[in-house]
Design a protein around this motif. Structure first.
Motif, mmCIF file in Angstrom:
data_model
loop_
_atom_site.group_PDB
_atom_site.id
_atom_site.type_symbol
_atom_site.label_atom_id
_atom_site.label_comp_id
_atom_site.label_asym_id
_atom_site.label_seq_id
_atom_site.Cartn_x
_atom_site.Cartn_y
_atom_site.Cartn_z
ATOM 1 N N UNK A 382 -10.556 -1.490 5.869
ATOM 2 C CA UNK A 382 -11.496 -0.463 6.339
ATOM 3 C C UNK A 382 -12.942 -0.851 6.076
ATOM 4 N N UNK A 383 -13.815 -0.524 7.006
ATOM 5 C CA UNK A 383 -15.237 -0.844 6.886
ATOM 6 C C UNK A 383 -15.971 0.310 6.192
ATOM 7 N N UNK A 384 -15.464 0.679 5.046
ATOM 8 C CA UNK A 384 -16.048 1.775 4.295
ATOM 9 C C UNK A 384 -17.202 1.287 3.432
ATOM 10 N N UNK A 385 -18.275 2.083 3.304
ATOM 11 C CA UNK A 385 -19.341 1.724 2.375
ATOM 12 C C UNK A 385 -18.859 1.675 0.926
ATOM 13 N N UNK A 386 -17.674 2.229 0.688
ATOM 14 C CA UNK A 386 -17.115 2.219 -0.658
ATOM 15 C C UNK A 386 -16.082 1.139 -0.876
ATOM 16 N N UNK A 387 -16.091 0.097 -0.017
ATOM 17 C CA UNK A 387 -15.042 -0.911 -0.135
ATOM 18 C C UNK A 387 -15.087 -1.651 -1.469
ATOM 19 N N UNK A 388 -16.264 -1.878 -1.985
ATOM 20 C CA UNK A 388 -16.374 -2.564 -3.275
ATOM 21 C C UNK A 388 -15.584 -1.829 -4.349
ATOM 22 N N UNK A 389 -15.785 -0.515 -4.408
ATOM 23 C CA UNK A 389 -15.077 0.288 -5.402
ATOM 24 C C UNK A 389 -13.591 0.383 -5.078
ATOM 25 N N UNK A 390 -13.264 0.538 -3.783
ATOM 26 C CA UNK A 390 -11.864 0.620 -3.377
ATOM 27 C C UNK A 390 -11.099 -0.617 -3.806
ATOM 28 N N UNK A 391 -11.662 -1.783 -3.552
ATOM 29 C CA UNK A 391 -10.974 -3.024 -3.873
ATOM 30 C C UNK A 391 -10.807 -3.216 -5.376
ATOM 31 N N UNK A 392 -11.877 -2.953 -6.121
ATOM 32 C CA UNK A 392 -11.822 -3.140 -7.566
ATOM 33 C C UNK A 392 -10.846 -2.177 -8.228
ATOM 34 N N UNK A 393 -10.942 -0.908 -7.905
ATOM 35 C CA UNK A 393 -10.098 0.080 -8.570
ATOM 36 C C UNK A 393 -8.654 0.000 -8.078
ATOM 37 N N UNK A 394 -8.454 -0.383 -6.825
ATOM 38 C CA UNK A 394 -7.104 -0.630 -6.303
ATOM 39 C C UNK A 394 -6.429 -1.721 -7.119
ATOM 40 N N UNK A 395 -7.130 -2.835 -7.338
ATOM 41 C CA UNK A 395 -6.548 -3.961 -8.076
ATOM 42 C C UNK A 395 -6.147 -3.539 -9.479
ATOM 43 N N UNK A 396 -6.993 -2.757 -10.118
ATOM 44 C CA UNK A 396 -6.659 -2.321 -11.474
ATOM 45 C C UNK A 396 -5.441 -1.400 -11.467
ATOM 46 N N UNK A 397 -5.389 -0.478 -10.487
ATOM 47 C CA UNK A 397 -4.270 0.459 -10.415
ATOM 48 C C UNK A 397 -2.951 -0.265 -10.162
ATOM 49 N N UNK A 398 -2.943 -1.206 -9.214
ATOM 50 C CA UNK A 398 -1.691 -1.892 -8.911
ATOM 51 C C UNK A 398 -1.317 -2.882 -9.999
ATOM 52 N N UNK A 399 -2.282 -3.376 -10.734
ATOM 53 C CA UNK A 399 -1.959 -4.177 -11.916
ATOM 54 C C UNK A 399 -1.246 -3.314 -12.953
ATOM 55 N N UNK A 400 -1.734 -2.091 -13.138
ATOM 56 C CA UNK A 400 -1.078 -1.171 -14.076
ATOM 57 C C UNK A 400 0.341 -0.851 -13.625
ATOM 58 N N UNK A 401 0.509 -0.615 -12.325
ATOM 59 C CA UNK A 401 1.843 -0.317 -11.795
ATOM 60 C C UNK A 401 2.760 -1.519 -11.987
ATOM 61 N N UNK A 402 2.252 -2.697 -11.707
ATOM 62 C CA UNK A 402 3.043 -3.922 -11.892
ATOM 63 C C UNK A 402 3.500 -4.073 -13.337
ATOM 64 N N UNK A 403 2.680 -3.630 -14.253
ATOM 65 C CA UNK A 403 2.999 -3.785 -15.672
ATOM 66 C C UNK A 403 3.691 -2.568 -16.276
ATOM 67 N N UNK A 404 4.179 -1.671 -15.420
ATOM 68 C CA UNK A 404 5.048 -0.617 -15.905
ATOM 69 C C UNK A 404 4.514 0.798 -15.868
ATOM 70 N N UNK A 405 3.269 1.020 -15.471
ATOM 71 C CA UNK A 405 2.732 2.375 -15.403
ATOM 72 C C UNK A 405 3.392 3.154 -14.271
ATOM 73 N N UNK A 406 3.505 4.452 -14.447
ATOM 74 C CA UNK A 406 4.108 5.316 -13.429
ATOM 75 C C UNK A 406 3.236 5.319 -12.179
ATOM 76 N N UNK A 407 3.841 5.046 -11.027
ATOM 77 C CA UNK A 407 3.074 4.922 -9.783
ATOM 78 C C UNK A 407 2.403 6.228 -9.399
#
Length: 427
Positions: A382-407
């Motif tokens: 998506x060409x959102x002005x918030x892509x920087x934040x979306x990408x960074x926080x997405x990566x952290x969230x899915x890293x947490x999920x990968x390491x066992x956090x509740x989705x």
């Protein structure tokens, strides 16, 4: 594609982005005849391109790079000084709106807009355009493929998947086969090349109909906790909880190394890994279409790096010549692919696709598959002005999920964090 940035430094630098001077288009002032190109890594991927350009143009060039994870933050900081020292730099097209607001990109409209017609894929040119101006030059394109180890599958009695898009497997089927191959001795059943990154994982909720995570006219309404996103997150976490995927590989090359070593049954990655696979002794592999969820739709990642001309360059004429050679000139665009990357140049991509099946019998039909994906299943970020934040926080969230956090909890938290972050963005 994709970046894993330090959140504090990343957000701190970007919150002040509106205070950057709007540099606009500067006149060409060829003071320093050495063209400086800036990107990630040591420049190995661009060595052939730089050498070829210097040979045909007589213009000296040099590469300057930083670690992949530091690229965006470093670019922002360099331009904040008002004298970046950069002539040409790698641009992720999802960042074009943000870089435009920061005044980092020279306007390329008059120089190239007409020249791109019929030469570059229209969707890539669209990705380079913001507020009616062409601000970057598309260099590469991309897709994702399902690679598999033939020896491991044969040992488990698993039939080799077909390369035809009509034979596309569901994720459910891939996991079933991956578990069977693991039971027969494979160390890892499935691995993604770009672990936790939005570029590669956007397709999970998208396949289920959940959208890209943002919506609305300005793409600043967060939507990462709908039912499809929750289902995708839960599925992603289950791969690691069940041991089908390993929590070990976290970098692109680590996943490729696992596949090259014959320890991995199925690998989701880009065609840029093919050169390494072909050189690997004893690796007998095949290619299949990117999977999708049962009941959902087939979608595949696309896009790749563009080139931008620094708004404060003193070598504008030389920079424009480089963009023309690397992207619009078919021969230069082919050199830029390194033999297996896809190009935003239509003819260059066609040439690369024709050459791939000739590189290995394992690649028979890959040209037709990639052509189909680019034309039918490719989606863009998506060409959102918030892509920087979306990408960074997405990566952290899915890293947490990968390491066992509740989705469910993690994605609900991601929704709240993005909403708070997006409030700082001018709408």
């Amino acid at each position: 594609m994709g970046y894993r940035l330090g959140r504090r430094g990343f957000l701190t630098s970007m919150l002040g982005v509106s205070s950057l001077p709007l540099l606009g288009s500067l006149p060409a002032m060829a003071q320093d005849q050495t063209l400086t190109l800036f990107g990630d890594g040591d420049g190995t991927e661009y060595k052939a391109l730089l050498a070829a350009f210097e040979k045909v143009s007589g213009i000296k060039d040099r590469w300057e790079g930083v670690p992949f994870a530091d690229l965006q933050n470093t670019l922002v900081q360099r331009f904040r000084t008002g004298n970046s020292g950069i002539d040409v730099f790698l641009v992720d097209p999802s960042y074009v709106p943000i870089f435009a607001k920061a005044g980092m990109l020279k306007d390329l409209t008059s120089a190239f807009e007409e020249k791109t017609k019929g030469v570059l894929f229209p969707s890539d040119v669209q990705g380079a355009t913001y507020n009616g101006k062409m601000l970057s030059m598309p260099m590469w394109e991309s897709t994702q493929l399902l690679f598999f180890n033939k020896k491991l599958l044969a040992k488990a009695g698993v039939e080799v998947p077909d390369v035809s898009p009509d034979a596309r497997m569901t994720w459910e089927k891939v996991i079933e086969l991956a578990k069977k191959v693991q039971a027969a001795g494979a160390e890892v059943g499935l691995s993604f090349e770009q672990v936790d990154r939005y570029y590669q994982l956007q397709i999970l909720p998208e396949s289920l109909g959940g959208g890209p995570g943002v919506k609305g006219d300005n793409l600043l309404t967060v939507d990462v906790a709908n039912d499809a996103w929750l289902k995708a997150g839960k599925w992603y976490g289950s791969l690691f909880a069940d041991g089908v995927a390993s929590r070990g590989p976290t970098q692109n090359q680590e996943g490729r190394d696992l596949f090259i070593a014959g320890r991995l049954a199925f690998f989701v990655g880009g065609p840029w890994g093919i050169a390494q696979f072909n050189k690997a002794a004893g690796l007998d592999y095949g290619v299949a279409p990117h999977p999708y969820f049962a009941g959902g739709k087939a979608v595949t990642p696309s896009e790749s790096y563009h080139l931008g001309v620094a708004a404060d360059t003193t070598n504008a004429d030389q920079a424009l010549k480089f963009l023309n050679y690397a992207c619009l000139d078919k021969d230069g665009a082919v050199v830029a692919t390194n033999g297996s990357n896809l190009s935003a140049n239509i003819e260059a991509t066609a040439e690369v696709m024709r050459s791939l099946p000739e590189q290995s019998p394992n690649l028979k039909g890959i040209d037709l598959l990639m052509s189909y994906e680019l034309a039918n299943t490719a989606i863009r970020r998506p060409r959102t002005p918030g892509y920087l934040q979306l990408e960074e926080l997405f990566a952290r969230a899915f890293s947490d999920i990968r390491n066992g956090s509740d989705a469910a909890q993690t994605l609900t938290q991601l929704q709240s964090e993005l909403e708070r972050s997006f409030k700082r963005i001018e709408r």
